[in-house]
Design an enzyme around this catalytic site. Structure first.
Site: not given
Ligand SMILES: Cc1ncc(COP(=O)(O)O)c(C=O)c1O
Length: 389
Positions: A37, A124, A168, A172, A197, A200, A231
């Site tokens: 990432n 996610h 999101e 992801s 969120d 990405h 990321k």
């Molecule tokens: C869309 C999404 N939100 C939240 C997260 C969680 O973030 P973190 O890896 O900082 O815990 C991820 C991580 O893979 C993600 O892909």
């Protein structure tokens, strides 16, 4: 000694995972990295390393020593939260130790059991878990189907409680993006709130990498925008970007904030260094977008299934678990570090190689990747033919 009841149950479950080609193991990445990432290729940037060294040197201590509500509070966090809010375009920001903790924290504190959450079916795990733990009513709408979302909002318009859309901004596993303006317009029309969120999209999308909400100019029309630092920002932690009122509430009520040790103060220095590099990285963002669009075009040209968009997440959907593992191993044998993504991370029948591009990857890598995928498909067909006669 005989295994305990729980250990035998665990053994059975592990064996079942193995039979279904679902067992995961830990392995270090080798070759052209297609599962990172680190979109802006900042993880080994000497300028970022210098920022970390400077932050460690200047820090009074290298541990926060407690939750921010106890001894973990320090000026470094207040400063970086102000800076991050300016980056995200919101009034305030609150730092959590990961994106997972941020999503759980905001959703479990803000939502109440008689609220209704409208959640994209591909959200996610951290969003799903936060919604589940909140006890709010859940309406799952088909992925990115904003017509279905509109119908659900209309159908429940008269129901009691707050109504909250959770999505999101760049998905992801599919790498596609819902139109943020439309999500905001629907929220307004139906008197709902929006939690977005940007994990990405942080550093990757929008002006100076400020995300898709900022690109659409509607960052202040959301209840919260979550940006992560692990990321594209090559750091760790995450910020819930929101109003001062919501921040004040989270400081008091978000259990993953209240009951967790704050990150060490020097991490704020790493995030500051990464933000500065990310904001200036227009050339890397342009390169990423260029190779992402080219890869999608070449995959479609070669007859592979992928998803639309220009994000650096490019799925190559191959169907079942065994096929995904075959492709992953084949790619690894040809110098590409790729991983098979299988349920429950993605829906049944959509196992895939999730190609995650970084600014380190060249156009030459992309051309070779499509050739190797085509070779892998041929080898898989031959193996299937040999097995079935
Ligand atoms: C869309 C999404 N939100 C939240 C997260 C969680 O973030 P973190 O890896 O900082 O815990 C991820 C991580 O893979 C993600 O892909």
């Amino acid at each position: 000694m005989k295994d305990s009841y729980i250990v035998s149950r665990i053994q059975d479950e592990l064996e079942e995972l193995g039979r279904d080609a679902q067992l995961r193991t830990l392995a270090e990445i080798r070759g052209v990295n297609l599962c990172s990432n680190d979109y802006l290729a900042l993880c080994d940037d000497p300028r970022l390393k210098d920022a970390v060294v400077q932050a460690v040197t200047e820090a009074r201590r290298v541990s926060s020593t407690g939750s921010r509500l106890l001894s973990g509070q320090c000026a470094e966090w207040d400063d970086i939260e102000r800076e991050f809010a300016a980056f995200a375009g919101t009034e305030a920001a609150l730092c959590f130790s990961s994106g997972y903790a941020a999503n759980i924290g905001v959703l479990t504190s803000v939502l109440k059991p008689n609220d209704i959450v409208f959640s994209d079916s591909l959200n996610h795990a951290s969003l799903i878990d936060g919604i589940r733990l909140s006890g709010a009513r859940r309406m799952i709408y088909p992925h990115a189907d904003l017509k279905a979302l509109e119908s659900a909002l209309a159908q429940h318009a008269a129901d009691a409680g707050a109504h909250v859309i959770v999505s999101e901004s760049t998905f992801s596993m599919d790498g596609d993006a819902p139109p943020i303006e439309r999500l905001v317009a629907l929220a307004k029309e139906f008197d709902a709130e929006l939690v977005l969120d940007e994990a990405h999209a942080t550093g990757v999308c929008g002006p100076e990498g400020r995300g898709r909400a900022a690109a659409a100019g509607c960052e202040r029309e959301t209840l919260a925008v979550v940006h992560t630092c692990g990321k594209a920002l090559a750091s760790m932690g995450a910020f819930v970007c929101c109003s001062e009122t919501v921040k004040r509430y989270l400081v008091n009520r978000a259990r993953t904030f209240v009951f967790s040790t704050a990150m060490a103060p020097y991490v704020a220095g790493q995030i500051r260094g990464a933000l500065e590099l990310a904001r200036a990285a227009n050339d890397r963002r342009e390169h990423l977008r260029g190779i992402a669009v080219e890869l999608r075009g070449r995959l479609i040209g070669a007859g592979f299934e992928t998803r639309e968009g220009d994000s650096p997440i490019v799925p190559v959907i191959v169907g079942d678990n065994r096929a995904a593992l075959f492709y992953a191993e084949f790619l690894q044998g040809r110098g590409f570090a790729a991983r098979a993504i299988r349920p429950p991370t993605v829906q049944l029948g959509t196992s895939r190689i999730r190609v995650s591009l970084t600014a380190r990857i060249t156009r030459g890598d992309i051309l070779r990747l499509v050739d190797v995928l085509t070779e892998a498909r041929e080898a898989l067909r031959e193996a299937a033919f040999a097995a079935h006669g």
